[in-house]
Design an enzyme around this catalytic site. Structure first.
Site, mmCIF file in Angstrom:
data_model
loop_
_atom_site.group_PDB
_atom_site.id
_atom_site.type_symbol
_atom_site.label_atom_id
_atom_site.label_comp_id
_atom_site.label_asym_id
_atom_site.label_seq_id
_atom_site.Cartn_x
_atom_site.Cartn_y
_atom_site.Cartn_z
ATOM 1 N N GLY A 6 9.058 -59.154 -13.216
ATOM 2 C CA GLY A 6 10.227 -58.296 -13.013
ATOM 3 C C GLY A 6 11.491 -58.764 -13.709
ATOM 4 N N ASP A 64 21.483 -54.635 13.462
ATOM 5 C CA ASP A 64 20.767 -54.227 12.257
ATOM 6 C C ASP A 64 21.154 -52.801 11.886
ATOM 7 O OD1 ASP A 64 17.816 -55.382 11.085
ATOM 8 O OD2 ASP A 64 18.450 -53.344 10.565
ATOM 9 N N LEU A 69 21.798 -61.398 10.888
ATOM 10 C CA LEU A 69 21.577 -62.854 10.794
ATOM 11 C C LEU A 69 20.158 -63.208 10.358
ATOM 12 C CD1 LEU A 69 23.663 -64.228 13.826
ATOM 13 C CD2 LEU A 69 24.354 -63.930 11.439
ATOM 14 N N LYS A 73 18.132 -49.887 -5.430
ATOM 15 C CA LYS A 73 19.591 -49.782 -5.552
ATOM 16 C C LYS A 73 19.986 -48.504 -6.299
ATOM 17 C CE LYS A 73 21.044 -53.661 -3.632
ATOM 18 N NZ LYS A 73 22.143 -53.804 -2.679
ATOM 19 N N TYR A 102 13.315 -53.714 -6.650
ATOM 20 C CA TYR A 102 14.683 -54.040 -6.241
ATOM 21 C C TYR A 102 15.682 -53.130 -6.971
ATOM 22 C CZ TYR A 102 19.119 -56.574 -6.184
ATOM 23 O OH TYR A 102 20.444 -56.892 -6.070
ATOM 24 N N GLY A 154 21.743 -64.126 6.821
ATOM 25 C CA GLY A 154 23.116 -64.637 6.891
ATOM 26 C C GLY A 154 23.278 -65.682 7.984
ATOM 27 N N ASN A 208 14.538 -51.390 3.745
ATOM 28 C CA ASN A 208 15.892 -51.832 4.077
ATOM 29 C C ASN A 208 16.937 -51.287 3.107
ATOM 30 O OD1 ASN A 208 17.768 -53.555 5.646
ATOM 31 N ND2 ASN A 208 18.104 -54.426 3.625
ATOM 32 N N PHE A 262 26.958 -55.040 2.131
ATOM 33 C CA PHE A 262 26.342 -56.150 1.387
ATOM 34 C C PHE A 262 24.934 -56.465 1.888
ATOM 35 C CE2 PHE A 262 30.917 -56.834 1.298
ATOM 36 C CZ PHE A 262 31.154 -57.135 -0.022
ATOM 37 N N ALA A 263 24.488 -55.756 2.930
ATOM 38 C CA ALA A 263 23.239 -56.169 3.588
ATOM 39 C C ALA A 263 22.028 -55.614 2.853
ATOM 40 C CB ALA A 263 23.233 -55.678 5.033
#
Ligand code: UDP
Length: 328
Positions: free
Chosen positions: A283, A50, A33, A144, A140, A36, A91, A72-73
């Site tokens: 970026g 978490d 949260l 990924k 970023y 979200g 993260n 999706f986090a």
């Protein structure tokens, strides 16, 4: 089917939870949260927590008997990733590996991963297909790509099957109006333009008008959230049918400039939208447009809401509903 949706209270995750539940799946959302909202989780069980918390993950995964995990986090802002890369590697990479380890430990071996067009960097072709070179130009995208690479190794070594879905620009809202895009602070183009239309913002800043594109503003491939969720569903089916790990690029194959998006918003809302030109955002590549032939062929993915105006219209309905403005 029993699915764990990590980040199910966020923009894409909340739409996914709804779609899975309406298809008859048992769904559990895990979300901290931070980005979200609890009230965006319309169905299933909810666990606040978490993915950095390995003990929590172990408990949840061992008790849950999940057939698959959808993840999706993650942090998703290109500009912020340049300013604060530690947040992104921490993260998006470290915590995701933590989740994968907990899954492996619990024997949950199917994983659907939210990836991004940002793994490709500056495009070398007009449309970007899966075999395009992967040279991300921001932390970023690199975060990924690192997970995608780890997933290839996890498949080979441990048999953990995954599908990486590289979204181009996720946009739009639940066509039934129950859910929509809701980031705080909001940084994405379409919701910001619509906030300028509804009067919640005085203007929209356009980041850069000197790109090598026809009108000088950046071009992106906007893909409807419902179509993205459908691709997740098809990807899940492919894993359940025993197909191997895959990665797919998801977009409509049509690029729209920032100025064209603002024009679409003027058409849809019938409102004036004040534009201010601002410097480039660090970026940002000039143009990102998907070649989604593989997803269409192999997953039989057929986007239903490809028109930009439809996408903007659904987002506008959400903006009006959630902030009580009057649609024109
Ligand atoms: N953009 C803009 N003004 C804003 C927000 C975004 O001009 O207030 C531009 C941004 O530079 C990019 C495009 O809109 O070219 C889409 O940005 P967004 O943040 O929505 O998605 P991203 O491409 O970063 O995933």
């Amino acid at each position: 089917m029993n699915i764990l949706v990590v980040g199910g209270a966020g923009y894409i995750g909340s739409h996914m939870v709804k779609q899975l539940a309406l298809t008859g799946c048992q769904v559990t959302t895990l979300d901290n949260l931070v980005g979200g909202f609890r009230d965006a989780v319309l169905h299933g069980a909810f666990v606040e927590g978490d993915i950095a918390d390995r003990a929590l993950l172990d408990r949840l995964l061992q008790a849950g008997r999940f057939d698959a995990v959808m993840h999706f986090a993650s942090h998703i802002q290109v500009g912020e990733s340049v300013q604060d890369p530690a947040k992104y590697y921490g993260n998006n990479v470290v915590n995701t590996l933590n989740l994968l380890e907990a899954m492996r430990h619990a024997g949950v071996m199917r994983f659907i991963f939210s990836s991004t067009a940002a793994i490709f960097g500056e495009p070398q072709t007009e449309r970007i297909a899966e075999d395009h070179p992967k040279q991300p130009i921001n932390p970023y995208g690199r975060s990924k790509l690192m997970v995608e690479q780890a997933l290839e190794d996890y498949d080979r070594a441990y048999g953990l099957r995954s599908v990486c879905l590289r979204y181009f620009n996720a946009a739009g809202a639940d066509p039934e109006g129950q859910l929509g895009e809701r980031h705080e602070p909001e940084t994405h183009l379409i919701p910001l333009v619509l906030q300028a239309a509804s009067g919640r913002r005085p203007h929209i800043s356009v980041f850069g008008q000197d790109y090598d594109t026809p009108d000088g503003t950046c071009i992106r491939d906007y893909v409807h959230i419902t179509d993205l969720c459908e691709a997740h569903w098809l990807a899940l089916q492919s894993l359940l049918h025993g197909e191997g790990s895959q990665a797919y690029n998801l977009g409509n194959g049509h690029g729209f400039s920032v100025n064209q998006v603002i024009e679409a918003a003027r058409r849809v809302t019938g409102r004036d939208i004040e534009v201010r030109y601002a410097p480039r955002r660090p970026g940002d590549p000039a143009r990102l447009v998907a070649d989604s032939t593989q997803a269409q062929r192999r997953l039989d993915w057929r986007p239903r809401y490809a028109a930009l105006d439809t996408l903007v219209e659904h987002a506008w309905r959400w903006e009006c509903r959630s902030h009580s403005c009057q649609p024109a």
